[in-house]
Every structure is written in C-alpha cells, then in structure tokens.
Write an enzyme that holds these catalytic residues in place. Structure first.
Site, PDB file in Angstrom:
ATOM      1  N   SER A 143      30.969  33.599  52.787  1.00 16.06           N
ATOM      2  CA  SER A 143      32.104  33.284  51.910  1.00 16.06           C
ATOM      3  C   SER A 143      32.818  34.581  51.560  1.00 16.06           C
ATOM      4  CB  SER A 143      31.625  32.614  50.627  1.00 16.06           C
ATOM      5  OG  SER A 143      32.696  32.565  49.690  1.00 16.06           O
ATOM      6  N   TYR A 156      26.219  31.336  43.272  1.00 10.34           N
ATOM      7  CA  TYR A 156      26.859  31.167  44.582  1.00 10.34           C
ATOM      8  C   TYR A 156      27.175  32.534  45.207  1.00 10.34           C
ATOM      9  CZ  TYR A 156      30.110  29.373  48.151  1.00 10.34           C
ATOM     10  OH  TYR A 156      30.732  29.064  49.338  1.00 10.34           O
TER      11      TYR A 156
HETATM   12  N1  LIG Z   1      35.407  25.181  51.476  1.00 11.58           N
HETATM   13  C1  LIG Z   1      35.486  26.431  51.039  1.00 11.58           C
HETATM   14  O1  LIG Z   1      36.429  26.815  50.306  1.00 11.58           O
HETATM   15  C2  LIG Z   1      34.450  27.442  51.443  1.00 11.58           C
HETATM   16  C3  LIG Z   1      34.727  28.794  51.157  1.00 11.58           C
HETATM   17  C4  LIG Z   1      33.787  29.748  51.512  1.00 11.58           C
HETATM   18  C5  LIG Z   1      32.617  29.366  52.154  1.00 11.58           C
HETATM   19  N2  LIG Z   1      32.379  28.050  52.416  1.00 11.58           N
HETATM   20  C6  LIG Z   1      31.136  27.723  53.094  1.00 11.58           C
HETATM   21  O2  LIG Z   1      31.395  26.949  54.238  1.00 11.58           O
HETATM   22  C7  LIG Z   1      30.258  26.147  54.553  1.00 11.58           C
HETATM   23  C8  LIG Z   1      30.707  24.734  54.804  1.00 11.58           C
HETATM   24  O3  LIG Z   1      31.263  24.230  53.603  1.00 11.58           O
HETATM   25  P1  LIG Z   1      32.412  23.113  53.549  1.00 11.58           P
HETATM   26  O4  LIG Z   1      33.497  23.660  52.719  1.00 11.58           O
HETATM   27  O5  LIG Z   1      32.683  22.610  54.907  1.00 11.58           O
HETATM   28  O6  LIG Z   1      31.652  22.057  52.618  1.00 11.58           O
HETATM   29  P2  LIG Z   1      31.219  20.543  52.859  1.00 11.58           P
HETATM   30  O7  LIG Z   1      30.558  20.153  51.585  1.00 11.58           O
HETATM   31  O8  LIG Z   1      32.374  19.771  53.352  1.00 11.58           O
HETATM   32  O9  LIG Z   1      30.135  20.644  54.016  1.00 11.58           O
HETATM   33  C9  LIG Z   1      28.835  21.165  53.807  1.00 11.58           C
HETATM   34  C10 LIG Z   1      27.859  20.362  54.675  1.00 11.58           C
HETATM   35  O10 LIG Z   1      26.563  20.957  54.531  1.00 11.58           O
HETATM   36  C11 LIG Z   1      25.617  19.897  54.419  1.00 11.58           C
HETATM   37  N3  LIG Z   1      24.422  20.362  53.709  1.00 11.58           N
HETATM   38  C12 LIG Z   1      24.306  20.733  52.417  1.00 11.58           C
HETATM   39  N4  LIG Z   1      23.033  21.021  52.128  1.00 11.58           N
HETATM   40  C13 LIG Z   1      22.308  20.829  53.260  1.00 11.58           C
HETATM   41  C14 LIG Z   1      20.935  20.964  53.583  1.00 11.58           C
HETATM   42  N5  LIG Z   1      20.030  21.305  52.659  1.00 11.58           N
HETATM   43  N6  LIG Z   1      20.539  20.707  54.842  1.00 11.58           N
HETATM   44  C15 LIG Z   1      21.441  20.317  55.779  1.00 11.58           C
HETATM   45  N7  LIG Z   1      22.762  20.157  55.531  1.00 11.58           N
HETATM   46  C16 LIG Z   1      23.184  20.410  54.281  1.00 11.58           C
HETATM   47  C17 LIG Z   1      26.344  18.820  53.624  1.00 11.58           C
HETATM   48  O11 LIG Z   1      25.732  17.553  53.760  1.00 11.58           O
HETATM   49  C18 LIG Z   1      27.738  18.895  54.221  1.00 11.58           C
HETATM   50  O12 LIG Z   1      27.885  18.036  55.327  1.00 11.58           O
HETATM   51  C19 LIG Z   1      29.296  26.314  53.378  1.00 11.58           C
HETATM   52  O13 LIG Z   1      28.289  27.242  53.721  1.00 11.58           O
HETATM   53  C20 LIG Z   1      30.191  26.873  52.278  1.00 11.58           C
HETATM   54  O14 LIG Z   1      29.471  27.606  51.325  1.00 11.58           O
HETATM   55  C21 LIG Z   1      33.270  27.084  52.079  1.00 11.58           C
END
Ligand SMILES: NC(=O)c1ccc[n+]([C@@H]2O[C@H](COP(=O)([O-])OP(=O)(O)OC[C@H]3O[C@@H](n4cnc5c(N)ncnc54)[C@H](O)[C@@H]3O)[C@@H](O)[C@H]2O)c1
Length: 261
Positions: A143, A156
């Site tokens: 992130s 986080y």
């Molecule tokens: N969306 C943002 O603004 C953002 C910014 C920076 C980083 N991220 C990172 O990007 C990645 C994806 O996030 P996203 O925004 O697509 O969110 P999202 O919630 O749409 O997707 C996250 C996925 O991870 C799965 N997950 C959660 N815990 C789990 C576990 N214990 N085992 C297996 N699967 C699990 C969830 O079921 C979900 O399908 C994450 O690591 C998040 O921290 C997102």
C-alpha cells in the site's frame, strides 16, 4: 498480433474474489495464463473464475484462508496438482481497518498482521519451492501507506510497511534461483474495500459523486482514485519478463499521491 506475456504460465492470485485481485486474475488470464483464484470467499473466487472462463480463459477457484498455514499448504498442493507448477504468485489478499492507535485491540492488531503479513509470508513460504523450479516471480500488493500515513492507520500502516522488509529479504533469499519479489503499492483504489470505508454498498447510486469528491479533496496528484485494472496492470508488468531486472523494490501506483508533501 498482440503478444501474450503469460502464455502457458501458471499464476496464483490470492484475494482473487474481489477488487485488485480479481482484476489481476482477469488480466493474467487475458494474456494466456492459467489462473488459480484463491480467496477465503469461495463464492467470489468462483465468480472470478466464471468471468475468466466466459471469455475463453483458463481458471479455477480454491478456497483459502491465508492466515492459516494448513489452508495455504493445501491450496498450494491443489494448484500444483492441477497446473503442474507455479510461475507467478500475486500475494494480494488483504484487509484494512482504521482506528486511533489506543482504540486498536490486541485482537484487531494480530488479525491485521495475520492476513496482511503472515498471509504473504505463508503464501511465499509454501509456493516458493515451485517458483524456484520455474525461476518465477512474486508480486505483493502492499500500500502507498508504507510511504505516507494518515490518522487512524497504526495497524494497517504497520502491517503494510512490514511488507517492504519482507519483500527485500525474500528477494535476496531467492535471487540466486532467479525468483524476483516486488511490491505494487496502490494509492486509494476504487474497490469494495474503499467503498466499505465510505459506508456504501457495491451498486450505490451515491458512489460516483462520493468517489469524485474523495479524489478531488483527498488525493493530491491526479486527484482521482485509481481503478483496480490500473493497479492490476502494474502487477502484471512486475510479474512479467518486462521486469526481468527488477527485484526487491516497490512500485507506487498512486496517481502521484505520495509525491505530494
Ligand atoms: N483499495 C485500495 O484503496 C487499496 C489501497 C492500497 C492497498 N490495497 C491492498 O490491495 C489488496 C486488495 O484489496 P482490494 O482493494 O482489492 O480489496 P477487496 O476487499 O476488494 O479484496 C480483498 C480480497 O482479499 C480476500 N481476503 C481477505 N482476507 C483473506 C484471507 N484471510 N484469506 C484469503 N483471502 C482473503 C477478500 O475475501 C477479498 O476478496 C489488499 O492487500 C489491500 O490492502 C488496497
């Protein structure tokens, strides 16, 4: 003819049931990969698989909880059984949560680290023997918060910052085997994770206006949220041979958010 960077490759995406993971899974498949969609939400992982298959791609779903070593071990065995090996691991599953530090319970803290850090550690630990066989690549979704924080993000931000150290150490552990390890660090990206923080559901009519205001008011640089597809494009690039000399580093995909003072 358009070149397919992942023809014949076996790709694993964790957190493939939603958001960035889903976009990456779809992107890898569109470029020829057979994609194992791992998620703790089995229905969502199955939906991603269906999306890929509906467009002629190859994919299957595996339920996994990346916090749990036995679950990761079992999912790895299934992938290797079906695909015969692993060329790319996109270690993307993650959770967020925002509380002022003194409000974070030990349970909240430990669960954040269990998914965001232990989950990446376990995924690499169990899949790297197969990645070594194919001089493969790992791309971790970190992130932008590893480089600039905001109030309420102690757990986080700490968990995502830990990944920078993990990626550097893993890159050095496996460099001699030709396995590369990098991080894509997204800025705020329009996924259900961010919609959840705003308290709106998937198809809420208010969301487009809220998203625009968020970008304008809270995101220096391009002043808009990224899309999951824009982040996924960077995941694919780092996983591909286009990034053959890139390892142990972080690529920020944040529209200039962290460039601002
Ligand atoms: N969306 C943002 O603004 C953002 C910014 C920076 C980083 N991220 C990172 O990007 C990645 C994806 O996030 P996203 O925004 O697509 O969110 P999202 O919630 O749409 O997707 C996250 C996925 O991870 C799965 N997950 C959660 N815990 C789990 C576990 N214990 N085992 C297996 N699967 C699990 C969830 O079921 C979900 O399908 C994450 O690591 C998040 O921290 C997102």
């Amino acid at each position: 003819m358009e070149s397919l960077r992942f023809s014949g490759k076996s790709v694993v995406v964790t957190g493939a049931g939603s958001g960035i993971g889903r976009a990456a899974a779809v992107g890898f498949a569109a470029e020829g990969a057979s994609v194992a969609c791992l998620d703790r939400d089995a229905d969502n992982a199955e939906s991603t698989t269906s999306m890929i298959r509906d467009t002629g791609g190859r994919s299957f779903a595996v339920e996994v909880d990346v916090r749990d070593e036995e679950s990761v071990r079992a999912a790895t065995a299934v992938v290797v059984d079906v695909h015969g090996g692993i060329d790319v691991l996109a270690a993307n599953a993650g959770v967020n949560g925002f509380q002022t530090l003194h409000e974070v319970t030990v349970e909240d803290w430990d669960d954040m680290f269990a998914v965001n850090v232990r989950g990446v550690f376990l995924s690499i630990k169990h899949m790297v023997p197969y990645l070594i066989e194919r001089a493969g690549s790992v791309v971790i979704t970190g992130s932008a918060i590893q480089s600039g924080s905001r109030p309420g993000s102690a757990a986080y931000a700490s968990s995502k910052s830990a990944l920078a150290g993990l990626a550097r150490a893993a890159a050095l552990d496996y460099a001699a085997h030709g396995v590369r390890v990098n991080i894509v660090a997204p800025g705020t990206t329009d996924t259900s994770m961010v919609r959840g923080m705003s308290g709106v559901g998937e198809d809420d009519d208010r969301w487009p206006a809220m998203r625009e205001a968020w970008g304008r008011d809270r995101m220096p640089g391009l002043q808009r949220m990224g899309t999951a597809a824009e982040v996924a494009a960077a995941v694919l690039m780092l996983a591909s041979s286009d990034a053959a000399f890139i390892t142990g580093t972080t690529l920020f995909v944040d529209g200039g958010m962290t460039a601002a003072l």
